[in-house]
Design a protein around this motif. Structure first.
Motif, PDB file in Angstrom:
ATOM      1  N   GLU A 149      -3.705   5.072  -5.264  1.00 39.54           N
ATOM      2  CA  GLU A 149      -4.376   3.690  -4.141  1.00 39.54           C
ATOM      3  C   GLU A 149      -5.839   3.517  -5.194  1.00 39.54           C
ATOM      4  O   GLU A 149      -5.890   2.551  -5.264  1.00 39.54           O
ATOM      5  N   ASN A 168      -2.979  -6.358  -2.286  1.00 36.50           N
ATOM      6  CA  ASN A 168      -2.761  -5.149  -2.025  1.00 36.50           C
ATOM      7  C   ASN A 168      -4.129  -4.915  -0.303  1.00 36.50           C
ATOM      8  O   ASN A 168      -3.892  -3.994   0.865  1.00 36.50           O
ATOM      9  N   HIS A 169      -5.250  -4.820  -0.767  1.00 39.92           N
ATOM     10  CA  HIS A 169      -6.450  -5.059   0.181  1.00 39.92           C
ATOM     11  C   HIS A 169      -6.585  -5.848   1.527  1.00 39.92           C
ATOM     12  O   HIS A 169      -6.847  -5.211   2.600  1.00 39.92           O
ATOM     13  N   ASP A 211      -8.788   3.187   2.173  1.00 43.04           N
ATOM     14  CA  ASP A 211      -8.657   2.983   0.930  1.00 43.04           C
ATOM     15  C   ASP A 211      -9.119   1.018   1.052  1.00 43.04           C
ATOM     16  O   ASP A 211      -8.927   0.838  -0.137  1.00 43.04           O
ATOM     17  N   SER A 253      -3.125  -3.126   2.922  1.00 43.89           N
ATOM     18  CA  SER A 253      -4.319  -2.515   3.271  1.00 43.89           C
ATOM     19  C   SER A 253      -4.638  -2.559   4.517  1.00 43.89           C
ATOM     20  O   SER A 253      -4.850  -1.300   5.588  1.00 43.89           O
ATOM     21  N   PRO A 279       0.782  -1.005   0.086  1.00 44.81           N
ATOM     22  CA  PRO A 279      -0.126   0.157  -0.069  1.00 44.81           C
ATOM     23  C   PRO A 279       0.774   0.809   0.003  1.00 44.81           C
ATOM     24  O   PRO A 279       1.865   1.426   0.649  1.00 44.81           O
ATOM     25  N   LEU A 280       0.660   2.550  -0.896  1.00 45.35           N
ATOM     26  CA  LEU A 280       1.512   3.103  -0.671  1.00 45.35           C
ATOM     27  C   LEU A 280       1.729   4.646   0.175  1.00 45.35           C
ATOM     28  O   LEU A 280       2.256   4.881   0.691  1.00 45.35           O
ATOM     29  N   LYS A 285      -5.312   1.883  -8.123  1.00 50.91           N
ATOM     30  CA  LYS A 285      -4.788   0.762  -8.162  1.00 50.91           C
ATOM     31  C   LYS A 285      -5.980  -0.292  -7.698  1.00 50.91           C
ATOM     32  O   LYS A 285      -6.194  -1.214  -8.178  1.00 50.91           O
ATOM     33  N   SER A 286      -7.256   0.673  -6.666  1.00 49.04           N
ATOM     34  CA  SER A 286      -7.867  -0.717  -6.656  1.00 49.04           C
ATOM     35  C   SER A 286      -8.805  -1.210  -7.620  1.00 49.04           C
ATOM     36  O   SER A 286     -10.105  -1.926  -7.370  1.00 49.04           O
TER      37      SER A 286
END
Length: 141
Positions: A70, A84-85, A120, A88, A6-7, A73-74
């Motif tokens: 983000e 990623n989720h 996010d 996050s 995650p950014l 990206k989602s």
């Protein structure tokens, strides 16, 4: 696999560094507020006023920019998006624990960063659910 990270972890790490090392090893709430609000530079405005920009302002600005990426990206439906989720969600839990339990993290700046991390997480899961539902609708036709 780096895309799965995650950014928003970047501003969280920067905030941790600023507060834990800048406040003399996790100083009190007043020390954290002073560090975040102390002007780094000033920008003269057309009205004659000057806009003072502090560390907290820059962290929030960076967080907003990274939240935008983000959210982009989602919308991906790749397998890496699920990782990623999950990461996050872990980041959100870590931020929430820091906000509630560690002195120096109960500031408005960190609350807004935590809120962005939560958005996010929610956006990622909602977009994934909606795209999965659309895939099922098209698959059944």
């Amino acid at each position: 696999m780096l895309i799965a990270l995650p950014l928003l972890a970047i501003p969280v790490v920067i905030y941790n560094i600023v507060i834990l090392f800048g406040a003399g090893g996790g100083g009190g709430m007043a020390a954290a507020d002073d560090i975040l609000r102390q002007p780094m530079f000033s920008i003269p405005m057309a009205s004659g006023a000057s806009w003072n920009v502090g560390v907290g302002d820059l962290i929030l600005f960076l967080s907003l920019i990274l939240l935008f990426f983000e959210l982009l990206k989602s919308t991906s439906s790749q397998k890496v998006a699920i990782v990623n989720h999950a990461l996050s969600m872990i980041l959100f839990v870590v931020c929430l624990v820091e906000f509630l339990l560690i002195r120096g993290f109960a500031t408005s700046t960190f609350f807004l960063v935590v809120t962005m991390v939560m958005l996010d997480v929610l956006a990622g899961f909602i977009v994934t659910i909606i795209s999965a539902r659309k895939d099922l609708d098209f698959g059944g036709a």
